[in-house]
Scaffold this motif. Structure first.
Motif, PDB file in Angstrom:
ATOM      1  N   SER A  49       0.843  -1.191   0.000  1.00 29.06           N
ATOM      2  CA  SER A  49       0.000   0.000   0.000  1.00 29.06           C
ATOM      3  C   SER A  49       0.882   1.246   0.000  1.00 29.06           C
ATOM      4  O   SER A  49       2.066   1.183   0.367  1.00 29.06           O
ATOM      5  CB  SER A  49      -0.894   0.004   1.234  1.00 29.06           C
ATOM      6  N   PRO A  50       0.333   2.410  -0.387  1.00 26.16           N
ATOM      7  CA  PRO A  50       1.124   3.648  -0.351  1.00 26.16           C
ATOM      8  C   PRO A  50       1.706   3.931   1.031  1.00 26.16           C
ATOM      9  O   PRO A  50       2.862   4.342   1.144  1.00 26.16           O
ATOM     10  CB  PRO A  50       0.114   4.720  -0.774  1.00 26.16           C
ATOM     11  N   GLU A  51       0.910   3.705   2.079  1.00 28.15           N
ATOM     12  CA  GLU A  51       1.429   3.946   3.432  1.00 28.15           C
ATOM     13  C   GLU A  51       2.586   3.013   3.749  1.00 28.15           C
ATOM     14  O   GLU A  51       3.585   3.413   4.362  1.00 28.15           O
ATOM     15  CB  GLU A  51       0.324   3.769   4.474  1.00 28.15           C
ATOM     16  N   PHE A  94       0.908  11.719   2.432  1.00 24.84           N
ATOM     17  CA  PHE A  94       0.953  11.368   3.855  1.00 24.84           C
ATOM     18  C   PHE A  94       1.767  12.411   4.604  1.00 24.84           C
ATOM     19  O   PHE A  94       2.813  12.858   4.128  1.00 24.84           O
ATOM     20  CB  PHE A  94       1.593   9.993   4.052  1.00 24.84           C
ATOM     21  N   GLU A  95       1.247  12.804   5.764  1.00 16.96           N
ATOM     22  CA  GLU A  95       2.010  13.669   6.648  1.00 16.96           C
ATOM     23  C   GLU A  95       2.693  12.763   7.674  1.00 16.96           C
ATOM     24  O   GLU A  95       2.036  11.984   8.363  1.00 16.96           O
ATOM     25  CB  GLU A  95       1.112  14.676   7.355  1.00 16.96           C
ATOM     26  N   VAL A  96       4.010  12.865   7.738  1.00 15.48           N
ATOM     27  CA  VAL A  96       4.803  11.999   8.605  1.00 15.48           C
ATOM     28  C   VAL A  96       5.513  12.846   9.658  1.00 15.48           C
ATOM     29  O   VAL A  96       6.215  13.807   9.326  1.00 15.48           O
ATOM     30  CB  VAL A  96       5.846  11.204   7.799  1.00 15.48           C
ATOM     31  N   GLY A 129       5.745  16.185   4.505  1.00 14.28           N
ATOM     32  CA  GLY A 129       4.760  15.599   3.608  1.00 14.28           C
ATOM     33  C   GLY A 129       5.464  14.695   2.608  1.00 14.28           C
ATOM     34  O   GLY A 129       6.507  15.051   2.069  1.00 14.28           O
ATOM     35  N   PHE A 130       4.887  13.505   2.365  1.00 10.22           N
ATOM     36  CA  PHE A 130       5.422  12.571   1.365  1.00 10.22           C
ATOM     37  C   PHE A 130       4.355  12.341   0.296  1.00 10.22           C
ATOM     38  O   PHE A 130       3.209  12.011   0.611  1.00 10.22           O
ATOM     39  CB  PHE A 130       5.823  11.249   2.023  1.00 10.22           C
ATOM     40  N   TYR A 156       7.415  10.478  -5.121  1.00 10.49           N
ATOM     41  CA  TYR A 156       7.943  11.366  -6.152  1.00 10.49           C
ATOM     42  C   TYR A 156       8.337  12.739  -5.615  1.00 10.49           C
ATOM     43  O   TYR A 156       8.977  13.530  -6.318  1.00 10.49           O
ATOM     44  CB  TYR A 156       6.940  11.526  -7.297  1.00 10.49           C
ATOM     45  N   ASP A 157       7.979  13.011  -4.350  1.00 13.95           N
ATOM     46  CA  ASP A 157       8.383  14.294  -3.760  1.00 13.95           C
ATOM     47  C   ASP A 157       8.175  14.237  -2.256  1.00 13.95           C
ATOM     48  O   ASP A 157       7.425  13.391  -1.744  1.00 13.95           O
ATOM     49  CB  ASP A 157       7.586  15.440  -4.369  1.00 13.95           C
ATOM     50  N   TRP A 158       8.831  15.144  -1.555  1.00 12.81           N
ATOM     51  CA  TRP A 158       8.680  15.249  -0.111  1.00 12.81           C
ATOM     52  C   TRP A 158       9.115  16.652   0.300  1.00 12.81           C
ATOM     53  O   TRP A 158       9.755  17.368  -0.459  1.00 12.81           O
ATOM     54  CB  TRP A 158       9.525  14.185   0.610  1.00 12.81           C
ATOM     55  N   GLY A 159       8.751  17.061   1.497  1.00  7.71           N
ATOM     56  CA  GLY A 159       9.153  18.384   1.929  1.00  7.71           C
ATOM     57  C   GLY A 159       8.794  18.647   3.374  1.00  7.71           C
ATOM     58  O   GLY A 159       7.857  18.034   3.928  1.00  7.71           O
TER      59      GLY A 159
END
Length: 303
Positions: free
Chosen positions: A196-198, A255-257, A281-282, A296-299
């Motif tokens: 799954s994405p998570e 997803f906010e991690v 955020g992922f 594909y991105d994170w920040g």
């Protein structure tokens, strides 16, 4: 005589004008080198094994460890280059469909380790094309096809790993070649249920904490591979909480991690990540319903 000479000169002048115009037009349209791009320096195989970046220890061929010795190539295929990670690692996808018993034929994603590394500088052309290369290698361009021969890693994990002993085993294709020549059943594997994405995000953090760059990058889109991860400076990283957010783009996941990260030296700050608690955020996407979710991105700052 005077009139004939004048007419001949006029024709020559006209011809030369046309020739110059054609040459100028051709020169103006052809892409040209406008700069260079640094290619990250990849660790040699012995260093990767020592650092725990790759799981293979006891059955790596000597040519991949020492750069010398005899070898027998048992893998040859036509592949499209999908990414150049660093001077040692190139990603490719077979142009032929590979059949396995009871499964639909599929293109196989292959990781190539170059015993003879690429140059640390790639040429950037005026049309945006990046051309990689090195002594003996052809011009390597992402999206182009090549015939690659090498040694298939026994008992490979994740994606097939092929050692390319010399630059001579990496050739530009001619015509419409499309083949895969490997030992019988060598590319067969049990295909696990798609995570799954998570789970992809959780696995990314697991391998980040383990400093396993190979597994980290399997969970990233090709354009995000090869980015410096500063694993040598990391003490640990662990997820405190993870929660899904509404995506801004259809077909993506967010997803906010909240995670805790510690550097070996608390003053280390070259990565842009805080020592201690972080909220990031992922962002994930996939090509289609049967392809895996990839980051594909994170920040920083959450979502």
């Amino acid at each position: 005589m005077k009139t004939t000479k004048s007419g001949s000169s006029s024709r020559i002048a006209a011809f030369m004008s046309i020739l110059v115009a054609v040459l100028l037009a051709a020169t103006g349209c052809a892409p040209r080198v406008v700069g260079t791009r640094h290619v990250p320096d990849g660790n040699d195989m012995a260093t990767m094994i020592k650092n725990g970046e790759i799981p293979y220890k006891n059955d790596v061929p000597p040519i991949a460890l020492t750069g010398a010795g005899t070898y027998i190539a048992n893998f040859s295929a036509t592949l499209k280059v999908t990414g150049v990670v660093n001077t040692r690692m190139v990603m490719g996808e077979t142009t032929s469909l590979v059949s396995s018993d009871g499964r639909e034929p599929r293109h196989v994603f292959v990781v190539f380790y170059l015993c003879q590394p690429l140059s640390a500088k790639a040429d950037k052309f005026s049309d945006g094309t990046i051309v990689y290369g090195g002594t003996g290698y052809p011009k390597i361009i992402e999206g182009k096809t090549y015939t690659v021969s090498g040694i298939l890693q026994p008992h490979w994990q994740g994606n097939p790993l092929v050692y390319v002993p010399t630059a001579n085993e990496f050739k530009q294709t001619t015509g419409s070649e499309s083949f895969v020549d490997v030992p019988k059943d060598a590319l067969e594997l049990e295909v696990p249920a798609m995570p799954s994405p998570e789970q992809v995000v959780r696995d990314y953090f697991k391998y980040w904490n383990a400093k396993n760059l190979v597994e980290m990058e399997k969970r990233l889109t090709p354009d995000k591979r090869g980015i410096a991860q500063h694993l040598d400076a990391l003490a640990y990283v662990k997820i405190l909480s993870i929660s899904e957010r509404l995506p801004r783009t259809t077909g993506t996941k967010v997803f906010e991690v909240v995670f805790d990260l510690k550097f070996k030296n608390a003053s280390y700050g070259a990565t842009g990540i805080n020592d201690g608690k972080n909220v990031w955020g992922f962002f994930l996407k996939r090509d289609n319903e049967t392809s895996p979710w990839l980051i594909y991105d994170w920040g920083g700052g959450g979502y």
